[in-house]
Design an enzyme around this catalytic site. Structure first.
Site, short mmCIF file in Angstrom:
data_model
loop_
_atom_site.label_atom_id
_atom_site.label_comp_id
_atom_site.label_asym_id
_atom_site.label_seq_id
_atom_site.Cartn_x
_atom_site.Cartn_y
_atom_site.Cartn_z
N LEU A 68 0.81 -1.22 0.00
CA LEU A 68 0.00 0.00 0.00
C LEU A 68 0.84 1.27 0.00
CD1 LEU A 68 -2.83 -1.05 2.50
CD2 LEU A 68 -2.67 -1.43 0.02
N LYS A 83 -4.06 -9.48 -7.02
CA LYS A 83 -3.84 -8.13 -7.55
C LYS A 83 -4.54 -7.92 -8.89
CE LYS A 83 0.57 -7.11 -5.30
NZ LYS A 83 2.00 -6.79 -5.49
N ASP A 127 8.89 -7.79 -12.06
CA ASP A 127 10.07 -7.61 -11.20
C ASP A 127 11.15 -8.67 -11.37
OD1 ASP A 127 8.75 -9.76 -10.14
OD2 ASP A 127 8.48 -8.90 -8.13
N CYS A 170 15.39 -5.21 -29.38
CA CYS A 170 14.37 -5.71 -28.48
C CYS A 170 14.93 -5.65 -27.05
CB CYS A 170 13.95 -7.13 -28.84
SG CYS A 170 15.23 -8.39 -28.55
N CYS A 187 12.53 -5.19 -3.70
CA CYS A 187 12.10 -4.01 -2.95
C CYS A 187 12.09 -4.29 -1.46
CB CYS A 187 10.69 -3.59 -3.40
SG CYS A 187 10.62 -2.92 -5.07
N CYS A 251 21.23 -11.57 -31.55
CA CYS A 251 20.13 -11.80 -30.63
C CYS A 251 19.25 -12.95 -31.14
CB CYS A 251 19.29 -10.54 -30.48
SG CYS A 251 17.85 -10.74 -29.38
#
Length: 254
Positions: A68, A83, A127, A170, A187, A251
């Protein structure tokens, strides 16, 4: 567009850089959002506010009290709720005319092609590298533009990639064959300032809008998608610098 919608988006329509054509392009766009957390929350708010007509939300996590501080679409009543579901509920309350679907799942190389099918654009704010690379590879294969955004403490990165176009990089060209290591930064371990994550998320939303306007042929600098230009945001200074990511001829995505 009915009078109510015209009034709602009047501040966009009077902008020469958007206009009626641009607003209709936003209304016709389908954005697939990977991650509804710190980056996804503000990006979702401003894409919905901009009038993006269809949103697909993908996240496998549930709302926690610690979210939050930065994940602005959630409230205490959402704690424990998936979520993706809570984010879709927010969209439905904010603008019932937006078509929104959600998937409580972790996107991977196996399911990414089906989950992003038919998108105008994919916005990735997840993440971990493994997911980002799977999404990038799927976007290249499906010829879908990718907006990517990431935050590490007070450093933010935002870019638009069009790896499906000849000569364009890319996301894999940028990071190489990175992987999601078990000891990657988080985090929870390193901390993050909620307001700074919001800056990155709103900048990602504007980058996505650039791509949508570009696809509609809207003239002007706002419709420049800035393919392969990585914007590096320093939240402490604050400052912004931009580097260009070249296409990697070796790539494997191309």
């Amino acid at each position: 567009m009915n009078p109510e919608r015209l009034s709602r988006f009047a501040r966009h329509i009077v902008l020469p850089e958007v206009g009626g054509v641009g607003q209709m392009a936003l209304a016709s766009a389908h954005v697939v959002m990977i991650g509804c957390g710190g980056i996804g929350s503000p990006a979702l708010q401003y894409l919905a506010a901009a009038g993006v007509g269809r949103l697909t939300l993908i996240d496998d996590d549930s709302v926690d009290a610690s979210n939050l501080q930065r994940q602005t679409i959630f409230a205490e009543a959402d704690i424990g709720t998936p979520k993706a579901q809570a984010a879709a509920d927010w969209v439905a309350r904010f603008d019932p005319e937006i078509a929104v679907t959600h998937h409580q799942t972790r996107i991977s190389a196996d399911n990414a092609p089906a989950l992003i099918a038919g998108a105008t654009l994919v916005l990735d704010g997840c993440d971990n590298f493994a997911t980002r690379l799977a999404v990038s590879d799927a976007c290249v294969a499906a010829q879908i533009p990718l907006t990517t955004a990431a935050v590490g403490r007070f450093q933010g990165q935002i870019a638009n990639f069009a790896g499906h176009l000849p000569g364009h990089a890319c996301y894999r060209c940028f990071v190489g064959d990175a992987f999601d290591a078990s000891d990657c930064d988080t985090c929870a371990a390193d901390g993050v300032l909620g307001a700074f994550v919001g800056m990155v998320g709103t900048m990602a939303a504007q980058s996505a809008i650039r791509v949508i306007l570009h696809g509609a042929g809207v003239p002007g600098p706002l419709a420049d998608p800035q393919w392969g230009r990585l914007h590096l945001l320093d939240g402490l200074a604050p400052s912004l610098r931009t580097i260009t990511i070249p296409a990697d001829p070796a790539c494997p995505s191309h």
